[in-house]
Design a protein around this motif. Sequence first.
Motif, PDB file in Angstrom:
ATOM      1  N   PHE A   1       0.817  -1.208   0.000  1.00  0.00           N
ATOM      2  CA  PHE A   1       0.000   0.000   0.000  1.00  0.00           C
ATOM      3  C   PHE A   1       0.855   1.265   0.000  1.00  0.00           C
ATOM      4  N   PHE A   2       0.401   2.270  -0.787  1.00  0.00           N
ATOM      5  CA  PHE A   2       0.881   3.632  -0.600  1.00  0.00           C
ATOM      6  C   PHE A   2       0.286   4.149   0.708  1.00  0.00           C
ATOM      7  N   SER A   3       0.844   5.232   1.219  1.00  0.00           N
ATOM      8  CA  SER A   3       0.346   5.783   2.479  1.00  0.00           C
ATOM      9  C   SER A   3      -1.048   6.368   2.362  1.00  0.00           C
ATOM     10  N   ASP A   4      -1.530   6.616   1.109  1.00  0.00           N
ATOM     11  CA  ASP A   4      -2.876   7.164   0.943  1.00  0.00           C
ATOM     12  C   ASP A   4      -3.957   6.096   1.053  1.00  0.00           C
ATOM     13  N   SER A   5      -3.565   4.827   1.216  1.00  0.00           N
ATOM     14  CA  SER A   5      -4.495   3.695   1.375  1.00  0.00           C
ATOM     15  C   SER A   5      -5.355   3.445   0.147  1.00  0.00           C
ATOM     16  N   THR A   6      -5.069   4.115  -0.960  1.00  0.00           N
ATOM     17  CA  THR A   6      -5.854   3.950  -2.185  1.00  0.00           C
ATOM     18  C   THR A   6      -5.068   3.211  -3.255  1.00  0.00           C
ATOM     19  N   ARG A   7      -3.814   3.593  -3.454  1.00  0.00           N
ATOM     20  CA  ARG A   7      -2.995   2.939  -4.452  1.00  0.00           C
ATOM     21  C   ARG A   7      -2.171   1.802  -3.835  1.00  0.00           C
ATOM     22  N   VAL A   8      -1.930   0.765  -4.664  1.00  0.00           N
ATOM     23  CA  VAL A   8      -1.094  -0.353  -4.248  1.00  0.00           C
ATOM     24  C   VAL A   8      -0.164  -0.714  -5.385  1.00  0.00           C
TER      25      VAL A   8
ATOM     26  N   THR B   1       9.319   0.843  -0.626  1.00  0.00           N
ATOM     27  CA  THR B   1       9.009   2.067   0.098  1.00  0.00           C
ATOM     28  C   THR B   1       8.501   3.118  -0.881  1.00  0.00           C
ATOM     29  N   PHE B   2       7.843   4.148  -0.344  1.00  0.00           N
ATOM     30  CA  PHE B   2       7.293   5.230  -1.150  1.00  0.00           C
ATOM     31  C   PHE B   2       7.705   6.556  -0.542  1.00  0.00           C
ATOM     32  N   SER B   3       7.917   7.548  -1.407  1.00  0.00           N
ATOM     33  CA  SER B   3       8.224   8.889  -0.901  1.00  0.00           C
ATOM     34  C   SER B   3       7.001   9.450  -0.188  1.00  0.00           C
ATOM     35  N   ARG B   4       7.221  10.409   0.696  1.00  0.00           N
ATOM     36  CA  ARG B   4       6.126  10.944   1.511  1.00  0.00           C
ATOM     37  C   ARG B   4       5.050  11.612   0.661  1.00  0.00           C
ATOM     38  N   ASP B   5       5.440  12.198  -0.468  1.00  0.00           N
ATOM     39  CA  ASP B   5       4.456  12.853  -1.330  1.00  0.00           C
ATOM     40  C   ASP B   5       3.842  11.895  -2.343  1.00  0.00           C
ATOM     41  N   GLY B   6       4.253  10.614  -2.312  1.00  0.00           N
ATOM     42  CA  GLY B   6       3.673   9.622  -3.202  1.00  0.00           C
ATOM     43  C   GLY B   6       4.143   9.692  -4.630  1.00  0.00           C
ATOM     44  N   LYS B   7       5.189  10.477  -4.918  1.00  0.00           N
ATOM     45  CA  LYS B   7       5.641  10.633  -6.299  1.00  0.00           C
ATOM     46  C   LYS B   7       6.607   9.537  -6.725  1.00  0.00           C
ATOM     47  N   TRP B   8       7.264   8.914  -5.768  1.00  0.00           N
ATOM     48  CA  TRP B   8       8.301   7.948  -6.101  1.00  0.00           C
ATOM     49  C   TRP B   8       8.053   6.625  -5.377  1.00  0.00           C
ATOM     50  N   VAL B   9       8.389   5.548  -6.043  1.00  0.00           N
ATOM     51  CA  VAL B   9       8.343   4.220  -5.443  1.00  0.00           C
ATOM     52  C   VAL B   9       9.723   3.593  -5.627  1.00  0.00           C
ATOM     53  N   ALA B  10      10.212   2.913  -4.599  1.00  0.00           N
ATOM     54  CA  ALA B  10      11.566   2.339  -4.650  1.00  0.00           C
ATOM     55  C   ALA B  10      11.556   0.961  -4.012  1.00  0.00           C
ATOM     56  N   ASN B  11      12.467   0.113  -4.464  1.00  0.00           N
ATOM     57  CA  ASN B  11      12.653  -1.163  -3.784  1.00  0.00           C
ATOM     58  C   ASN B  11      14.131  -1.458  -3.606  1.00  0.00           C
TER      59      ASN B  11
ATOM     60  N   SER C   1      20.167  -8.177  -4.826  1.00  0.00           N
ATOM     61  CA  SER C   1      21.527  -7.947  -5.316  1.00  0.00           C
ATOM     62  C   SER C   1      22.186  -6.748  -4.665  1.00  0.00           C
ATOM     63  N   GLY C   2      21.421  -5.885  -3.998  1.00  0.00           N
ATOM     64  CA  GLY C   2      21.981  -4.721  -3.330  1.00  0.00           C
ATOM     65  C   GLY C   2      21.614  -3.414  -3.978  1.00  0.00           C
ATOM     66  N   ARG C   3      21.097  -3.435  -5.184  1.00  0.00           N
ATOM     67  CA  ARG C   3      20.697  -2.179  -5.815  1.00  0.00           C
ATOM     68  C   ARG C   3      19.383  -1.665  -5.231  1.00  0.00           C
ATOM     69  N   VAL C   4      19.246  -0.350  -5.226  1.00  0.00           N
ATOM     70  CA  VAL C   4      17.982   0.301  -4.909  1.00  0.00           C
ATOM     71  C   VAL C   4      17.464   0.925  -6.205  1.00  0.00           C
ATOM     72  N   LEU C   5      16.292   0.503  -6.627  1.00  0.00           N
ATOM     73  CA  LEU C   5      15.697   0.998  -7.861  1.00  0.00           C
ATOM     74  C   LEU C   5      14.572   1.969  -7.543  1.00  0.00           C
ATOM     75  N   VAL C   6      14.478   3.040  -8.319  1.00  0.00           N
ATOM     76  CA  VAL C   6      13.477   4.089  -8.081  1.00  0.00           C
ATOM     77  C   VAL C   6      12.682   4.312  -9.371  1.00  0.00           C
ATOM     78  N   TRP C   7      11.340   4.419  -9.235  1.00  0.00           N
ATOM     79  CA  TRP C   7      10.452   4.682 -10.364  1.00  0.00           C
ATOM     80  C   TRP C   7       9.561   5.889 -10.087  1.00  0.00           C
ATOM     81  N   ASP C   8       9.068   6.497 -11.159  1.00  0.00           N
ATOM     82  CA  ASP C   8       8.037   7.532 -11.081  1.00  0.00           C
ATOM     83  C   ASP C   8       6.707   6.821 -10.846  1.00  0.00           C
ATOM     84  N   ALA C   9       6.020   7.138  -9.745  1.00  0.00           N
ATOM     85  CA  ALA C   9       4.789   6.432  -9.389  1.00  0.00           C
ATOM     86  C   ALA C   9       3.634   6.767 -10.310  1.00  0.00           C
TER      87      ALA C   9
END
Length: 715
Positions: free
Chosen positions: A258-265, A301-311, A315-323
């Motif tokens: 879940f995103f913190s807004d409880s609407t998007r997953v 994890t998700f950024s506080r403003d919900g704009k970014w999603v990361a995992n 392997s050790g990499r952290v990947l970031v996407w535009d939500a």
Amino acid sequence: MSDRDGNSRFYGPSVAGLFLTIFAVPVSARAGEPPPKGVPEPLPNGAVARLGTARFRTAPFFAPDSFAPNGRALLTSRDAAGLLNLDSGVIERSFYFAREPVYMSPPVVRGNRLFVVDGKTLRVFDTNSGREVTSWDGLPVIDNGVRISPLSVSADGATVAFGCERPQMNGASGRAMVLRLGEKVVAQEFEVVQRAWVWAVISPNGKTLVTGGAEGVRDPNSDAPAAVCGQIQVWDVATGRERYLLDTGETYAGTVVFFSDSTRVVAVDGDGHGVIWDLGTKKKVCSLETVVGAARPVSWTFSRDGKWVANLESSGRVLVWDAATGKHRAAHAPPELPPAIVPRGKLLGDAIEYTPDGRLTGLGRWGEAVATWDAEQGRFLTPVSGYPSLPLTMRFAPDGKSLYLAMAGIASPLNWTLSGGEPTVVSIRPRDLPSEFVDDGFVEAISPDCRTFVLGRAGRWGGSALICDLKTGRVLQKTEPVNLERSDERTVYSPTGEFLVRGGSYRWEKGAPPTYLPLFDVKTGKQVKSPEVEVPERAVCGFSPDGSRLIVIQPNGRARPRAANPLKITTWDLRTKEKLSENTVDGLQPWPYDGLHVLGNGWTILLFHNASDGGYTVSEFEADTGDRAVRGAITGGASSPSPLLLSPDRRRMAVGGMEKNVPVIRLYAIPSYKLVTTLRGHGARVLEMAFSADSSLLATASEDTTVLVWKVQKN
């Protein structure tokens, strides 16, 4: 499974099981950075130097699980949990569970509450006081093989959800349960379409439940049985009714986050690929762009403003996407550990989160140490020092100015320079290793003169070993192979460094013919074909102080555990290869554990054999006559045998042990065996010790991944 403030910990089920194995992640600090902040760490009384830091060290078998509120991290093991302060590096509180643990449901922290599955009971603790505040004894686990998925807890800690299923249910549906916590625990049950690896995730606001699994019995458009691995159900928690059945289009919906807004997953498939859905509109927002070489994530994890999603990938990499668009924006590799500290070590990545100030932070473990790092800047936020695995052997340089340390599973000794300000650690890498030693090589022993070391292969005591130069790491000799089945003790060098006995205590392969003791000439690597030992089951070896005589103690017949064992003591002249004496001693119980120590005259032997408290009974023998006298008892205070070491001047004896669950090192006077002093300062039990050549310094290595050097008073 959501963590605090919308961050998420991913326990995606797979064919092999319901939660992921955490893989290795390499990390390190950049040169020129200011040291991480933290509390001062004074040396314990009597210590003069420390390698590593006792801060950010976990208790044995603890591992980081997730971030927790107020700048802490949750540590877990199979039957315990702890909260580590990420500023001070101190475990503030530990929680122990007396009942049977459930591996698939690790503890969860929300606010000041810790949620634990303890057998058939859900237990809730106050993390500030450590007291249990709520419990519920209705969990459908253990009996009849029922499994439950990892707990999912709402942001306010008032609602708990989990999936449960019985293997081989013959077509019966699995189910999910929601517990609402208050003065009374109210339980709701939801019948789901899946029947295997059922999971359930509650939204941060506690109003929406999403369930899924690996197999199902219903198609969204018909009542006919069908595989619905890619389908998830969305429920209204207040009414207990299904809102709709959503087909994600995936072959297997592993979980949702879940995103913190409880609407998007983010719906995550079995391979870790993600698709963002809007549960309010039932529409797909975007698919996260595939990254070449991407591996299964262990945390989202998700950024506080919900704009970014990361995992965080295994392997050790952290990947970031535009939500909003699913476009891949960044890939952050954690920095490497300093090679001087750990030749082949890696960090285990455990969790990722966006902090309130927008920093993308990773959480992981290096050996028994916890580390956090800034993923975007590639730098540590916590200190990284010490050693990554259990110590095997230590040796002071003859001048006492440096200490050589060998660790389990690592083919390079470390050289810790003690003089001249802060100690520095320099790795020594064996050069041009044969291929069979590259992955399995480990240091068996370091010579007394610190010129050579023996490199064996983990789990392969039969076969050859390498004799390497300790200064350059160059391979000098390859020993002849021996037919050892396994070794219970370490390889032993003679005091002069001319000879070594591989294994120290050993067993021969079953059915092997009579053979020679695995005694080798260090210069040539050749096995010395005398003395011949006739089919021993076990043996411990020691050398006279001048290195001219070898003393072998072995059972006179088959050794019997927990029984009085007659011993045969044989003395050999290493120059003439002749047997000097052979005597039998009766009545020792049980078999000696720590080997033997030969006093200055070369004939008097101190033998330490196990006592029930983890200490030793001290017996003194005359090798030429077999005469024995019991000289005293040394307390260990531990359930397992404690490390023991005699000083080179034969005036002091150090014994590791426990005192009221506190690790200690006791120093005894020789020959009176009276306790001289007790040293305290390690955070876990002591595993290895070393005296300097002049007996003035004692080094102790502990499970807390630190080495302490103590000043030994001769008087």
